[in-house]
Design a protein around this motif. Structure first.
Motif, PDB file in Angstrom:
ATOM      1  N   ARG A 170       0.854  -1.185   0.000  1.00  0.00           N
ATOM      2  CA  ARG A 170       0.000   0.000   0.000  1.00  0.00           C
ATOM      3  C   ARG A 170       0.889   1.235   0.000  1.00  0.00           C
ATOM      4  NH1 ARG A 170      -2.353   2.590   5.173  1.00  0.00           N
ATOM      5  NH2 ARG A 170      -0.243   3.398   4.978  1.00  0.00           N
ATOM      6  N   VAL A 171       0.709   2.078  -1.001  1.00  0.00           N
ATOM      7  CA  VAL A 171       1.572   3.246  -1.179  1.00  0.00           C
ATOM      8  C   VAL A 171       0.737   4.516  -1.031  1.00  0.00           C
ATOM      9  CG1 VAL A 171       3.190   4.425  -2.717  1.00  0.00           C
ATOM     10  CG2 VAL A 171       2.996   1.918  -2.790  1.00  0.00           C
ATOM     11  N   ARG A 172       1.230   5.448  -0.202  1.00  0.00           N
ATOM     12  CA  ARG A 172       0.612   6.771  -0.076  1.00  0.00           C
ATOM     13  C   ARG A 172       1.694   7.822  -0.307  1.00  0.00           C
ATOM     14  NH1 ARG A 172      -2.450   7.085   5.578  1.00  0.00           N
ATOM     15  NH2 ARG A 172      -0.367   6.468   6.292  1.00  0.00           N
ATOM     16  N   VAL A 173       1.398   8.759  -1.192  1.00  0.00           N
ATOM     17  CA  VAL A 173       2.382   9.782  -1.552  1.00  0.00           C
ATOM     18  C   VAL A 173       1.756  11.160  -1.375  1.00  0.00           C
ATOM     19  CG1 VAL A 173       3.903  10.672  -3.353  1.00  0.00           C
ATOM     20  CG2 VAL A 173       3.436   8.203  -3.224  1.00  0.00           C
ATOM     21  N   LEU A 174       2.456  12.030  -0.665  1.00  0.00           N
ATOM     22  CA  LEU A 174       2.054  13.424  -0.485  1.00  0.00           C
ATOM     23  C   LEU A 174       2.997  14.319  -1.274  1.00  0.00           C
ATOM     24  CD1 LEU A 174       1.274  13.446   3.335  1.00  0.00           C
ATOM     25  CD2 LEU A 174      -0.269  14.375   1.599  1.00  0.00           C
ATOM     26  N   GLU A 210       0.274   5.870 -13.714  1.00  0.00           N
ATOM     27  CA  GLU A 210       0.648   4.669 -14.462  1.00  0.00           C
ATOM     28  C   GLU A 210       0.727   3.461 -13.526  1.00  0.00           C
ATOM     29  OE1 GLU A 210       4.318   5.524 -16.387  1.00  0.00           O
ATOM     30  OE2 GLU A 210       3.516   7.188 -17.570  1.00  0.00           O
ATOM     31  N   LEU A 211       1.250   3.673 -12.328  1.00  0.00           N
ATOM     32  CA  LEU A 211       1.303   2.580 -11.357  1.00  0.00           C
ATOM     33  C   LEU A 211      -0.102   2.139 -10.965  1.00  0.00           C
ATOM     34  CD1 LEU A 211       4.183   3.740  -8.957  1.00  0.00           C
ATOM     35  CD2 LEU A 211       4.293   2.019 -10.766  1.00  0.00           C
ATOM     36  N   LEU A 212      -0.996   3.112 -10.799  1.00  0.00           N
ATOM     37  CA  LEU A 212      -2.384   2.778 -10.465  1.00  0.00           C
ATOM     38  C   LEU A 212      -3.008   1.952 -11.584  1.00  0.00           C
ATOM     39  CD1 LEU A 212      -4.768   3.218  -8.474  1.00  0.00           C
ATOM     40  CD2 LEU A 212      -5.375   5.232  -9.833  1.00  0.00           C
ATOM     41  N   ALA A 213      -2.740   2.341 -12.820  1.00  0.00           N
ATOM     42  CA  ALA A 213      -3.285   1.601 -13.963  1.00  0.00           C
ATOM     43  C   ALA A 213      -2.739   0.182 -14.023  1.00  0.00           C
ATOM     44  CB  ALA A 213      -2.965   2.342 -15.263  1.00  0.00           C
ATOM     45  N   ASP A 214      -1.528  -0.022 -13.491  1.00  0.00           N
ATOM     46  CA  ASP A 214      -0.925  -1.358 -13.473  1.00  0.00           C
ATOM     47  C   ASP A 214      -1.414  -2.203 -12.305  1.00  0.00           C
ATOM     48  OD1 ASP A 214       0.534  -0.842 -15.741  1.00  0.00           O
ATOM     49  OD2 ASP A 214       2.331  -0.206 -14.657  1.00  0.00           O
ATOM     50  N   GLY A 215      -2.294  -1.635 -11.471  1.00  0.00           N
ATOM     51  CA  GLY A 215      -2.858  -2.400 -10.366  1.00  0.00           C
ATOM     52  C   GLY A 215      -2.233  -2.136  -9.022  1.00  0.00           C
ATOM     53  N   CYS A 216      -1.335  -1.158  -8.942  1.00  0.00           N
ATOM     54  CA  CYS A 216      -0.695  -0.838  -7.662  1.00  0.00           C
ATOM     55  C   CYS A 216      -1.702  -0.160  -6.730  1.00  0.00           C
ATOM     56  CB  CYS A 216       0.500   0.086  -7.893  1.00  0.00           C
ATOM     57  SG  CYS A 216       1.413   0.508  -6.393  1.00  0.00           S
ATOM     58  N   ASP A 217      -1.673  -0.521  -5.465  1.00  0.00           N
ATOM     59  CA  ASP A 217      -2.532   0.100  -4.455  1.00  0.00           C
ATOM     60  C   ASP A 217      -1.878   1.412  -4.032  1.00  0.00           C
ATOM     61  OD1 ASP A 217      -4.204   0.808  -2.406  1.00  0.00           O
ATOM     62  OD2 ASP A 217      -3.681  -0.874  -1.094  1.00  0.00           O
ATOM     63  N   ILE A 218      -2.165   2.472  -4.760  1.00  0.00           N
ATOM     64  CA  ILE A 218      -1.478   3.745  -4.538  1.00  0.00           C
ATOM     65  C   ILE A 218      -2.475   4.879  -4.393  1.00  0.00           C
ATOM     66  CG2 ILE A 218      -1.182   4.180  -7.028  1.00  0.00           C
ATOM     67  CD1 ILE A 218       1.567   5.455  -6.263  1.00  0.00           C
ATOM     68  N   GLN A 219      -2.168   5.786  -3.480  1.00  0.00           N
ATOM     69  CA  GLN A 219      -2.949   7.002  -3.271  1.00  0.00           C
ATOM     70  C   GLN A 219      -1.984   8.185  -3.318  1.00  0.00           C
ATOM     71  OE1 GLN A 219      -4.921   6.629   0.531  1.00  0.00           O
ATOM     72  NE2 GLN A 219      -5.461   4.483   0.141  1.00  0.00           N
ATOM     73  N   VAL A 220      -2.363   9.222  -4.056  1.00  0.00           N
ATOM     74  CA  VAL A 220      -1.520  10.408  -4.179  1.00  0.00           C
ATOM     75  C   VAL A 220      -2.330  11.627  -3.755  1.00  0.00           C
ATOM     76  CG1 VAL A 220      -0.071  11.799  -5.709  1.00  0.00           C
ATOM     77  CG2 VAL A 220      -0.270   9.321  -6.084  1.00  0.00           C
ATOM     78  N   TYR A 221      -1.716  12.480  -2.948  1.00  0.00           N
ATOM     79  CA  TYR A 221      -2.397  13.651  -2.403  1.00  0.00           C
ATOM     80  C   TYR A 221      -1.558  14.906  -2.653  1.00  0.00           C
ATOM     81  CZ  TYR A 221      -5.015  10.165   0.343  1.00  0.00           C
ATOM     82  OH  TYR A 221      -5.779   9.101   0.745  1.00  0.00           O
ATOM     83  N   VAL A 276      -1.494  15.500   7.731  1.00  0.00           N
ATOM     84  CA  VAL A 276      -1.349  16.185   6.446  1.00  0.00           C
ATOM     85  C   VAL A 276      -2.283  15.563   5.415  1.00  0.00           C
ATOM     86  CG1 VAL A 276       0.240  16.749   4.568  1.00  0.00           C
ATOM     87  CG2 VAL A 276       1.014  16.900   6.935  1.00  0.00           C
ATOM     88  N   ILE A 277      -2.383  14.245   5.406  1.00  0.00           N
ATOM     89  CA  ILE A 277      -3.298  13.577   4.474  1.00  0.00           C
ATOM     90  C   ILE A 277      -4.744  14.004   4.732  1.00  0.00           C
ATOM     91  CG2 ILE A 277      -4.422  11.328   4.116  1.00  0.00           C
ATOM     92  CD1 ILE A 277      -1.831  10.120   3.531  1.00  0.00           C
ATOM     93  N   ASP A 278      -5.108  14.128   6.007  1.00  0.00           N
ATOM     94  CA  ASP A 278      -6.483  14.516   6.341  1.00  0.00           C
ATOM     95  C   ASP A 278      -6.852  15.868   5.732  1.00  0.00           C
ATOM     96  OD1 ASP A 278      -6.951  12.203   7.728  1.00  0.00           O
ATOM     97  OD2 ASP A 278      -6.553  13.060   9.707  1.00  0.00           O
ATOM     98  N   GLY A 279      -5.865  16.759   5.611  1.00  0.00           N
ATOM     99  CA  GLY A 279      -6.148  18.079   5.064  1.00  0.00           C
ATOM    100  C   GLY A 279      -5.752  18.237   3.607  1.00  0.00           C
ATOM    101  N   ALA A 280      -5.391  17.136   2.957  1.00  0.00           N
ATOM    102  CA  ALA A 280      -4.896  17.200   1.582  1.00  0.00           C
ATOM    103  C   ALA A 280      -5.977  16.809   0.579  1.00  0.00           C
ATOM    104  CB  ALA A 280      -3.681  16.286   1.427  1.00  0.00           C
ATOM    105  N   GLN A 281      -5.702  17.086  -0.679  1.00  0.00           N
ATOM    106  CA  GLN A 281      -6.619  16.742  -1.770  1.00  0.00           C
ATOM    107  C   GLN A 281      -6.077  15.530  -2.512  1.00  0.00           C
ATOM    108  OE1 GLN A 281      -6.753  19.651  -4.880  1.00  0.00           O
ATOM    109  NE2 GLN A 281      -8.236  18.515  -6.125  1.00  0.00           N
ATOM    110  N   ARG A 282      -6.885  14.498  -2.603  1.00  0.00           N
ATOM    111  CA  ARG A 282      -6.433  13.298  -3.315  1.00  0.00           C
ATOM    112  C   ARG A 282      -6.559  13.507  -4.821  1.00  0.00           C
ATOM    113  NH1 ARG A 282      -8.176   6.910  -2.350  1.00  0.00           N
ATOM    114  NH2 ARG A 282      -6.854   6.077  -4.037  1.00  0.00           N
ATOM    115  N   THR A 283      -5.505  13.173  -5.540  1.00  0.00           N
ATOM    116  CA  THR A 283      -5.496  13.346  -6.997  1.00  0.00           C
ATOM    117  C   THR A 283      -5.341  12.028  -7.746  1.00  0.00           C
ATOM    118  OG1 THR A 283      -3.100  13.741  -6.983  1.00  0.00           O
ATOM    119  CG2 THR A 283      -4.548  15.670  -6.827  1.00  0.00           C
ATOM    120  N   VAL A 284      -4.859  11.005  -7.086  1.00  0.00           N
ATOM    121  CA  VAL A 284      -4.706   9.686  -7.717  1.00  0.00           C
ATOM    122  C   VAL A 284      -5.249   8.638  -6.755  1.00  0.00           C
ATOM    123  CG1 VAL A 284      -3.104   7.958  -8.630  1.00  0.00           C
ATOM    124  CG2 VAL A 284      -2.650  10.400  -9.000  1.00  0.00           C
TER     125      VAL A 284
END
Length: 284
Positions: A170-174, A210-221, A276-284
């Motif tokens: 599980r990947v989360r990126v800020l 692209e990682l999300l399209a490949d099936g990676c469990d990723i969230q970007v904010y 920071v995630i709680d106050g961020a906008q998710r884009t991916v």
């Protein structure tokens, strides 16, 4: 040929494991000896020879029939097992006569959570990648993130299991919001145009899609505050560096912080990341 006299030499990473450090802090020598057996394959006879005891005494300690209470015995054990200085301090002992660690990394015995400090990210790169290849959770707090996870040859991207599309992690990126005032200020701090810095953030977002399209469990904010900390978390280990005017995060000293039962640093940085995630906008 007998191996009883062969010196016991544990890998440095074994002394940094949370369960080993807890055993040292509790002066639980039985647990320490069991860890030595686990990570070095040493027999009771080898431990006895290294620490100036009989094999029978080591057996009694391991099986809970005898406790170590004398300071000189703790010293013999630490010397015989070639404990690094931060392990000695956890055991309540002074630093050894010879330093085992040198070069780009050194130990901070006063802070059990901070197990190593690297001069810059490149000095820690190999260890970060080793941790990332086996982690189940990967958190990244960055500005643009290209060198961390955006590009094919970035620090972390190659560590994701490509044959499984990154599945199982599980990947989360800020990332810093490219439309924020904070990005404009950060660009000025490092002598770069806001347009260039914003373009880097957007490129990283595109590559992470692209990682999300490949099936990676990723969230970007996207976050909108002026960046202070640069953070990589792999399960119970963090690598933390700082942003400041005139330098980027990868140029800062990098602190390796491990979760401990009562330590505030790991918990504090993790709490900060989640806030920071709680106050961020998710884009991916």
């Amino acid at each position: 040929m007998s191996t009883a006299l062969v010196p016991i030499d544990l890998p440095d990473w074994s002394w940094e494991r949370a369960e080993v450090r807890q055993s040292l802090r509790a002066r639980d020598i039985a647990a320490v000896f069991r860890h030595v057996q686990q990570y070095s394959g040493a027999s009771q006879s080898r431990i006895a020879t290294a620490t100036g005891m009989t094999q029978a005494r080591v057996n009694e300690i391991i099986n809970g029939r005898r406790e170590v209470v004398r300071l000189d015995v703790y010293e013999r054990i630490a010397d015989g097992l070639r404990m690094p200085d931060d392990a000695r301090h956890l055991l309540g002992l002074a630093a050894g006569r010879e330093k085992r660690n040198g070069g780009a990394a050194f130990d901070l015995a006063a802070f059990p959570e901070v197990v190593r400090v690297y001069a810059a990210q490149n000095a820690a790169a190999e260890e970060i990648q080793q941790q990332a290849r086996t982690t189940q959770e990967l958190d990244v707090l960055a500005v643009r993130g290209l060198g961390l996870i955006g590009l094919n040859d970035s620090l972390l991207r190659a560590c994701l299991p490509r044959e499984q599309g990154g599945k199982g992690v599980r990947v989360r990126v800020l990332l810093l919001d490219p439309d924020s005032d904070a990005l404009t200020r950060r660009a000025a701090e490092i002598g770069e145009s806001a347009e260039s810095l914003a373009g880097g953030v957007r490129l990283t977002e595109a590559r992470l899609r692209e990682l999300l399209a490949d099936g990676c469990d990723i969230q970007v904010y996207r976050y909108r505050m002026l960046p202070t900390w640069r953070l990589i978390r792999t399960d119970t280990t963090m690598f933390v560096s700082a942003f400041d005017a005139g330098w980027e995060g990868h140029e800062s000293a990098t602190y390796k912080v491990m979760e401990t039962p009562h330590g505030p640093l790991f918990r504090g940085f993790r709490r900060m990341f989640d806030a920071v995630i709680d106050g961020a906008q998710r884009t991916v």
